[in-house]
Design an enzyme around this catalytic site. Structure first.
Site, PDB file in Angstrom:
ATOM      1  N   ASP A   1      35.098  27.818 -24.973  1.00 10.59           N
ATOM      2  CA  ASP A   1      35.249  26.620 -25.885  1.00 10.59           C
ATOM      3  C   ASP A   1      35.010  25.214 -25.265  1.00 10.59           C
ATOM      4  OD1 ASP A   1      36.084  25.689 -28.161  1.00 10.59           O
ATOM      5  OD2 ASP A   1      38.116  26.206 -28.131  1.00 10.59           O
TER       6      ASP A   1
ATOM      7  N   SER B   1      43.299  19.596 -30.280  1.00  7.07           N
ATOM      8  CA  SER B   1      42.019  20.427 -29.749  1.00  7.07           C
ATOM      9  C   SER B   1      41.230  19.402 -29.286  1.00  7.07           C
ATOM     10  CB  SER B   1      41.469  20.902 -31.032  1.00  7.07           C
ATOM     11  OG  SER B   1      42.154  21.797 -31.755  1.00  7.07           O
TER      12      SER B   1
ATOM     13  N   HIS C   1      34.857  24.048 -30.657  1.00  5.43           N
ATOM     14  CA  HIS C   1      35.137  24.304 -32.207  1.00  5.43           C
ATOM     15  C   HIS C   1      35.456  23.011 -32.846  1.00  5.43           C
ATOM     16  CE1 HIS C   1      39.660  24.188 -30.667  1.00  5.43           C
ATOM     17  NE2 HIS C   1      39.785  23.557 -31.910  1.00  5.43           N
TER      18      HIS C   1
END
Length: 262
Positions: free
Chosen positions: A113, A206, A65
């Protein structure tokens, strides 16, 4: 810091507002996490950042992402950084040539992901820039495992963004804690974070690694509801065969024009 996007019952850690937070963590000794990568992502209309980690001199792992956003123009990886805003002599800034998003990545529920970034040139391996091993196919980290997550960011919800690398200790949880949403996949995700510890990676870390026994077992992906706990990491061991396949393509220079997804 990263914004949160509410999709069904989960929040993805969107990366377009800069570095994020390590809640209840500590400052690490300078250059003691030499595998860490800071991703500077130039986009239109916004620039943002993510974490990542070096697994080969020409390859960095991160969360899909982070780069699955329209308008990305350039991605630069900074290695060997402790203070990411300082011009440290230890730092190596290398542009990303291409990236491979897992072909079954789903932005709606954050399954698969994971992204592998190919650097334009090899990193110079030295005392400040080193590789980290990744979990093998059959190597799973289970409930109760003590791990840590490094990242650049705030030390509390109200503090200023930290320029130096921080780290938080987190414990792998019983997977039932993450299965209530219906989107959690046991084989490809890791449930992490005890609400009683008051510690978490959050909003901006992230793509950073979940490190257990000096090996990368997870990639910071997303969290549920508006709580810090639990958090979900991509399980690297599940994707190890796919990672090896892509690294082989990197070595053979079998790489189409970027961005690409297979």
């Amino acid at each position: 810091m990263l914004l949160l996007l509410l999709l069904t019952n989960a929040f993805v850690l969107l990366p377009w507002a800069g570095a994020g937070r390590i809640i209840g963590g500590r400052k690490v000794k300078a250059h003691s996490r030499p595998y860490m990568a800071f991703l500077e992502i130039q986009g239109d209309p916004k620039n943002y950042s993510c974490g990542g980690f070096l697994i080969r001199p020409d390859a960095v792992l991160s969360a899909a992402h982070c780069v699955d956003i329209k308008g990305i123009e350039n991605v630069t990886v900074i290695l060997g950084a402790h203070n990411r805003k300082s011009r440290e002599q230890s730092q190596q800034k290398i542009r990303v040539r291409q990236w491979v998003i897992h072909p079954q990545y789903c932005p709606d529920d954050f399954k698969n992901d994971i992204v592998l970034l190919k650097l334009k040139k090899n990193a110079v391996i030295n005392k400040n820039v080193k590789l980290i091993s990744i979990a093998k196919k059959n190597e799973r980290v289970g409930e109760g495992a003590k791990c840590n997550v490094p990242g650049w960011g705030r030390t509390s919800l109200k503090s200023l963004v930290s320029d130096v690398l921080m780290e938080v200790d987190l414990e792998v949880q019983n997977e039932k804690r993450c299965q209530f949403s219906g989107d959690y996949e046991r084989q490809s995700m890791i449930c992490v974070g005890d609400k009683y510890s008051e510690k978490a990676a959050y909003e901006g870390d992230s793509g950073g690694p979940l490190v257990c026994n000096k090996k990368a077992h997870g990639i910071f992906s997303h969290m549920y509801d508006d709580s810090l706990f639990p958090e979900v990491f991509t399980r690297i061991s599940h994707f190890e065969p796919w990672i090896r396949k892509q690294l082989k393509k990197f070595s053979l220079n079998i790489i189409p024009c970027f961005p690409f997804s297979d």
